[in-house]
Structures are given as C-alpha cells and as structure tokens.
Scaffold this motif. Structure first.
Motif, short mmCIF file in Angstrom:
data_model
loop_
_atom_site.label_atom_id
_atom_site.label_comp_id
_atom_site.label_asym_id
_atom_site.label_seq_id
_atom_site.Cartn_x
_atom_site.Cartn_y
_atom_site.Cartn_z
N VAL A 65 73.36 118.11 91.49
CA VAL A 65 72.08 118.36 92.01
C VAL A 65 71.98 117.27 93.15
O VAL A 65 71.83 115.86 93.00
CB VAL A 65 71.03 117.99 90.99
N ARG A 102 57.90 115.68 94.43
CA ARG A 102 56.81 115.89 93.57
C ARG A 102 55.52 115.59 94.55
O ARG A 102 54.34 115.79 93.89
CB ARG A 102 57.02 114.72 92.68
N ALA A 108 66.92 122.91 94.72
CA ALA A 108 67.34 122.19 93.60
C ALA A 108 67.44 123.06 92.41
O ALA A 108 68.71 123.20 91.77
CB ALA A 108 66.15 121.51 92.88
N GLN A 111 66.25 116.58 94.63
CA GLN A 111 64.98 116.86 93.93
C GLN A 111 64.13 117.69 94.12
O GLN A 111 63.76 117.43 95.42
CB GLN A 111 64.86 115.45 92.72
#
Length: 173
Positions: free
Chosen positions: A47, A53, A37, A50
């Motif tokens: 992009v 997370r 990223a 990502q």
C-alpha cells in the motif's frame, strides 16, 4: 452604499470561485486516494497510499461555506427563486411594496438568526473548546461563516430595501 456593495460583491464572487475550486480539488484528491489505495490492494502491491481521511470533513465544511456565502452573492444578483408568476401580475406600486417587504424580512432574519444566533454559536463552541474530528480545527472557526454570511445578507438586503424605497411610486416621477 452601492459602491460598498459593489466592492463587497466582487470580492465575495472571487472568494467563492477560489472556495469552489479548492473544494473540487479536495473531492478529487479524496476520490483519487481511495482509488489508488484500492488498486494497490487489488494488485497485491504494498500500500503506497492511504485513503485520505481529512478530505471528507474539509469538503463538507467547504460546501457549507459555499452555500451560505453563495446565498449572499445570489441575493445581490437578484437570482433567488421567487413567485414570478404572482409578482409579474402586481402593479408597480405593489411590486415596490413586495420588494421592500421581502428585503426587510431577509434583513430581519439575517440579523436575528444568522448574525446574532451565529455569534452565539461561535462563542459557545469557542468556550467549550470544540474541535473538528479529522482536521482538529476549532469549530468556532468553522461556524464563523454563519455570522459573516448573515452580515453580508443584511448588507445586500438593506441595499435592496433602500432601492425599493427610492423607486418612484406609480404615477410619480
């Protein structure tokens, strides 16, 4: 009891290998997704990826599981740190007593704190409906390792206690 402990110990060892491997892959993906990223942003590319997370949360849970389950595995291996300098100075009778006392204290702690306290924690988080932030998993499932590790520690401590009690005292066959 020895046969049961041998089977459980072997299965636990294999589970720990899998858990550590998956944890390493999780952390590798976390680092890779961040770097990719950042590379996309640095090169002014659209992009494409990502940063992940969920991997940080999963790696933290995996580390907790490895630490607690690994403690049980290491106990059976006899590889926990100890005061060898003092222990080696003891005679066979006192070593036997020290082994029995140590195993008893580990079993007591494991039953009271890890099994009983861990089950209370699991039931409480289940009743409250707590969920993890990124993965949206029930916290009760994450915390379930505490009573499981406690049960394994208790099993291996009781085996160690029985072995210490069966060891002949000094001067007896």
């Amino acid at each position: 009891m020895k046969r049961l402990c041998d089977v459980v110990h072997a299965a636990l060892g294999r589970a720990l290998v899998v858990l550590v491997t998956v944890m390493a892959l999780t952390v590798a993906w976390q680092v890779s997704s961040r770097l990719l990223a950042r590379l996309c942003l640095t090169m002014d590319w659209p992009v494409l990826i990502q940063p992940s997370r969920w991997t940080e949360e999963l790696a933290g849970f995996q580390l907790s599981w490895v630490a607690l389950l690994g403690a049980a595995w290491v106990l059976r291996e006899g590889a926990h740190p100890g005061l060898d300098l003092v222990y080696r100075q003891l005679g066979p009778g006192l070593r036997r007593s020290a082994d029995a006392l140590g195993a008893s204290l580990i079993a007591l702690f494991s039953v009271v704190v890890l099994v009983y306290g861990g089950l209370r924690l699991v039931f409480m988080t289940q009743q409250l409906g707590q969920r993890t932030a990124a993965l949206d998993w029930p916290m009760a499932a994450v915390y379930s390792v505490v009573p499981v590790a406690g049960a394994l520690l208790t099993l291996f401590a009781l085996e160690s206690l029985l072995r210490a009690l069966r060891t002949p005292a000094e001067g007896h066959p």
